[in-house]
Scaffold this motif. Structure first.
Motif, PDB file in Angstrom:
ATOM      1  N   LYS A 283       3.080  -0.964   3.960  1.00 56.30           N
ATOM      2  CA  LYS A 283       3.066   0.488   3.634  1.00 56.30           C
ATOM      3  C   LYS A 283       4.378   1.252   3.299  1.00 56.30           C
ATOM      4  O   LYS A 283       5.135   1.137   4.197  1.00 56.30           O
TER       5      LYS A 283
ATOM      6  N   TYR B  18       0.263  -6.219   5.530  1.00 55.42           N
ATOM      7  CA  TYR B  18      -0.077  -5.274   4.756  1.00 55.42           C
ATOM      8  C   TYR B  18       1.570  -4.501   5.040  1.00 55.42           C
ATOM      9  O   TYR B  18       1.865  -4.606   5.886  1.00 55.42           O
TER      10      TYR B  18
ATOM     11  N   ASN C   5      -9.539  -6.938   1.791  1.00 57.66           N
ATOM     12  CA  ASN C   5      -9.224  -7.845   2.924  1.00 57.66           C
ATOM     13  C   ASN C   5     -10.745  -8.562   3.062  1.00 57.66           C
ATOM     14  O   ASN C   5     -10.571  -9.667   3.931  1.00 57.66           O
TER      15      ASN C   5
ATOM     16  N   THR D  80       0.814  -1.134   0.112  1.00 52.79           N
ATOM     17  CA  THR D  80       0.012  -0.022   0.077  1.00 52.79           C
ATOM     18  C   THR D  80       0.887   1.311  -0.050  1.00 52.79           C
ATOM     19  O   THR D  80       2.168   1.192   0.311  1.00 52.79           O
TER      20      THR D  80
ATOM     21  N   CYS E 163      -1.568  -8.681   9.893  1.00 46.16           N
ATOM     22  CA  CYS E 163      -3.096  -8.891   9.960  1.00 46.16           C
ATOM     23  C   CYS E 163      -3.742 -10.037  10.802  1.00 46.16           C
ATOM     24  O   CYS E 163      -2.953 -11.133  10.697  1.00 46.16           O
TER      25      CYS E 163
END
Length: 221
Positions: A209, A207, A199, A33, A220
């Motif tokens: 970033k 995830y 998700n 992300t 997660c």
């Protein structure tokens, strides 16, 4: 485990990443992300030594420092990348391209058409696309399905997907994500997606970033 050591990625005299150290574990799905222009696609391309980037450092996969090898060898040891803008190959029939790749990556070559028939049914793939040049004149969604069909045919270990869900209808997205959930065991799956509800469909483990040349990890639960 995939190990990244002191990786620098530069394009047009601009450093996208500096001194990046990271690792990836098998049996996991990672989603990258970050804002546009932060280097998500560039990071994926570093795994295949994209000629548009200047790379220094080390990326170890299957005990090889893949930065030292050409794309052909990198592919043969089990790395697959689906680009955001799919590659087109004129005058090469789609089915011949897929069959050649299948024969390179599989010792038992006689099951190609049997597997192809199964995968076409799974993806709701239009059969007439097989007799056209690879991705030439395909719609955005058809290209994404074709890329995923290619992935199914060669069955790689490291799967890199740059917006594989872009341009696809909801049913096709669900089919692809469900299949990734099924095959995640013994695979490394790293993908970029702007789908805010991803998700809900994909069994994401981490995830990642990207911000200011660094990767921050969020597990997660």
């Amino acid at each position: 485990m995939i190990k990244i050591k002191k990786l620098f990625i530069k394009c047009n005299n601009f450093y996208i990443f500096r001194n990046l150290n990271f690792f990836f574990l098998k049996n996991n799905i990672y989603v990258l992300t970050g804002n546009n222009g932060t280097g998500k696609s560039s990071f994926l391309k570093s795994f295949v030594n994209d000629e548009n980037y200047f790379l220094t450092g080390e990326i170890y996969f299957q005990k090889y420092n893949i930065k030292l090898y050409e794309l052909d060898f990198v592919s043969r040891i089990g790395i697959f990348i689906s680009y955001q803008n799919s590659i087109e190959i004129k005058n090469i029939k789609n089915i011949f391209f897929l069959k050649t790749c299948f024969e390179i990556f599989n010792f038992n070559k006689k099951f190609f058409f049997k597997k192809l028939k199964c995968y076409i049914k799974l993806l709701f793939y239009k059969k007439d696309l097989l007799n056209r040049s690879y991705n030439v004149g395909f719609s955005g969604g058809e290209k994404k399905k074709n890329e995923f069909l290619f992935l199914l045919i060669i069955n790689p270990i490291l799967i890199l997907l740059d917006e594989i869900d872009s341009g696809l209808d909801q049913t096709s997205v669900l089919i692809i994500f469900n299949y990734l959930n099924l095959i995640k065991k013994n695979k490394y799956i790293i993908l970029i997606s702007h789908n805010k509800n991803i998700n809900n469909f994909l069994l994401i483990d981490f995830y990642l970033k990207i911000k200011k040349n660094k990767i921050n990890i969020l597990k997660c639960i």
